[in-house]
Design a protein around this motif. Structure first.
Motif, PDB file in Angstrom:
ATOM      1  N   HIS A  57      39.731  44.605  26.459  1.00  0.00           N
ATOM      2  CA  HIS A  57      41.008  44.446  27.141  1.00  0.00           C
ATOM      3  C   HIS A  57      41.075  45.319  28.389  1.00  0.00           C
ATOM      4  O   HIS A  57      41.636  44.910  29.418  1.00  0.00           O
ATOM      5  N   ALA A  58      40.512  46.506  28.312  1.00  0.00           N
ATOM      6  CA  ALA A  58      40.519  47.391  29.479  1.00  0.00           C
ATOM      7  C   ALA A  58      39.740  46.767  30.639  1.00  0.00           C
ATOM      8  O   ALA A  58      40.146  46.856  31.809  1.00  0.00           O
ATOM      9  N   GLN A  59      38.625  46.119  30.334  1.00  0.00           N
ATOM     10  CA  GLN A  59      37.836  45.478  31.379  1.00  0.00           C
ATOM     11  C   GLN A  59      38.558  44.259  31.954  1.00  0.00           C
ATOM     12  O   GLN A  59      38.535  44.035  33.166  1.00  0.00           O
ATOM     13  N   LEU A  60      39.217  43.481  31.092  1.00  0.00           N
ATOM     14  CA  LEU A  60      39.992  42.341  31.578  1.00  0.00           C
ATOM     15  C   LEU A  60      41.115  42.805  32.498  1.00  0.00           C
ATOM     16  O   LEU A  60      41.416  42.154  33.501  1.00  0.00           O
ATOM     17  N   LYS A  61      41.714  43.927  32.175  1.00  0.00           N
ATOM     18  CA  LYS A  61      42.791  44.451  33.012  1.00  0.00           C
ATOM     19  C   LYS A  61      42.258  44.846  34.384  1.00  0.00           C
ATOM     20  O   LYS A  61      42.927  44.621  35.411  1.00  0.00           O
ATOM     21  N   GLU A  62      41.064  45.412  34.445  1.00  0.00           N
ATOM     22  CA  GLU A  62      40.470  45.783  35.733  1.00  0.00           C
ATOM     23  C   GLU A  62      40.148  44.541  36.570  1.00  0.00           C
ATOM     24  O   GLU A  62      40.367  44.529  37.778  1.00  0.00           O
ATOM     25  N   ILE A  63      39.637  43.497  35.929  1.00  0.00           N
ATOM     26  CA  ILE A  63      39.365  42.247  36.631  1.00  0.00           C
ATOM     27  C   ILE A  63      40.663  41.673  37.198  1.00  0.00           C
ATOM     28  O   ILE A  63      40.741  41.279  38.367  1.00  0.00           O
ATOM     29  N   ALA A  64      41.696  41.622  36.351  1.00  0.00           N
ATOM     30  CA  ALA A  64      42.985  41.077  36.772  1.00  0.00           C
ATOM     31  C   ALA A  64      43.597  41.900  37.900  1.00  0.00           C
ATOM     32  O   ALA A  64      44.177  41.342  38.850  1.00  0.00           O
ATOM     33  N   LYS A  65      43.475  43.209  37.813  1.00  0.00           N
ATOM     34  CA  LYS A  65      44.040  44.086  38.834  1.00  0.00           C
ATOM     35  C   LYS A  65      43.387  43.835  40.189  1.00  0.00           C
ATOM     36  O   LYS A  65      44.079  43.764  41.224  1.00  0.00           O
ATOM     37  N   TYR A  66      42.073  43.676  40.201  1.00  0.00           N
ATOM     38  CA  TYR A  66      41.387  43.432  41.471  1.00  0.00           C
ATOM     39  C   TYR A  66      41.757  42.069  42.047  1.00  0.00           C
ATOM     40  O   TYR A  66      42.161  41.948  43.217  1.00  0.00           O
ATOM     41  N   ILE A  67      41.631  41.014  41.253  1.00  0.00           N
ATOM     42  CA  ILE A  67      41.922  39.671  41.754  1.00  0.00           C
ATOM     43  C   ILE A  67      43.378  39.574  42.206  1.00  0.00           C
ATOM     44  O   ILE A  67      43.692  38.949  43.225  1.00  0.00           O
ATOM     45  N   GLY A  68      44.275  40.215  41.479  1.00  0.00           N
ATOM     46  CA  GLY A  68      45.685  40.195  41.848  1.00  0.00           C
ATOM     47  C   GLY A  68      45.990  40.949  43.129  1.00  0.00           C
ATOM     48  O   GLY A  68      47.041  40.729  43.742  1.00  0.00           O
ATOM     49  N   SER A  69      45.085  41.827  43.554  1.00  0.00           N
ATOM     50  CA  SER A  69      45.310  42.615  44.775  1.00  0.00           C
ATOM     51  C   SER A  69      44.867  41.898  46.047  1.00  0.00           C
ATOM     52  O   SER A  69      45.095  42.394  47.149  1.00  0.00           O
ATOM     53  N   LEU A  70      44.245  40.729  45.906  1.00  0.00           N
ATOM     54  CA  LEU A  70      43.686  40.029  47.060  1.00  0.00           C
ATOM     55  C   LEU A  70      44.760  39.253  47.827  1.00  0.00           C
ATOM     56  O   LEU A  70      45.808  38.904  47.281  1.00  0.00           O
TER      57      LEU A  70
END
Length: 229
Positions: free
Chosen positions: A196-209
């Motif tokens: 879940h921590a890794q999924l959150k990092e993926i989501a955080k990056y993609i959401g920042s674009l």
């Protein structure tokens, strides 16, 4: 695993293209008709900063500017139960194929003024996140800038709300829950590789674009814009 996911992705993309072509032949959406049918959508998707509380608190996804084929695919998935969400299932279940096509056509046309994204993401991820994205093979389906999916039935992701992306990614990991979960062999195979921590990092990056997605307020909701960043 990465080769297997890529192979499955290619197969599903081909199947999606074929099924989408058939759907387009059968039902053609009308944006003006969709605008008249959007009353049930605007109470969540047209309020800046609006948050849902199920299955956890998160911003509802931006759908204005999303591809019509993807919106159709998503609504049909809620209708059939491939995506489990009580509210969305009830809404989608009340719609005809023509309603779904019209709503999808309408939201694809929004906003009135559009700005195209470059071929690359607006900024690069950290080394750690880059490795996660490579492991998930994300660009093979969603494009190098995460907003040019290889098939219209896949979503644009760049700039989507990070908390929504995180909830959606976790849903692909969820099994045997009558109210939460998403059935998709490609996304299920991808999501199960990560914590879940890794999924959150993926989501955080993609959401920042930078994004082509927007919240387009209806007249009665525009006053909220002054209160929500």
């Amino acid at each position: 695993m990465r080769k297997l996911i890529a192979s499955v992705a290619a197969f599903v993309a081909f199947a999606g293209i074929a099924s989408s072509a058939l759907a387009q032949t059968a039902v053609t959406g009308s944006a003006p008709a969709g605008e008249k049918k959007a009353a049930m959508c605007i109470g969540c998707h047209s309020i800046p900063g609006y948050q849902a509380s199920f299955p956890e608190v998160h911003k509802v996804p931006m759908i204005a500017g999303q591809g019509a084929k993807y919106i159709q695919s998503a609504l049909n998935a809620y209708k059939t139960g491939d995506r489990k969400h009580p509210t969305m299932k009830a809404i989608a279940g009340s719609l005809t194929d023509q309603d779904i096509a019209d709503l999808a056509a309408y939201y694809e046309t929004l906003p009135a003024e559009k700005s195209a994204l470059g071929d690359k993401p607006s900024h690069e991820p950290s080394t750690e996140v880059a490795e996660l994205l490579k492991k998930g093979n994300c660009v093979s389906c969603h494009g190098n800038n995460f907003s040019k999916p290889i098939d219209g039935t896949y979503p644009k992701l760049a700039g989507q709300h990070a908390d929504y992306l995180y909830v959606a990614l976790k849903a692909y990991q969820t099994k045997d829950n009558p109210q939460v979960g998403r059935a998709n062999p490609v996304m299920g195979g991808m999501a199960t590789q990560f914590s879940h921590a890794q999924l959150k990092e993926i989501a955080k990056y993609i959401g920042s674009l930078d994004t082509e997605l927007h919240v387009v307020p209806q007249a009665r909701f525009k006053s909220n814009e002054t209160h929500v960043k």
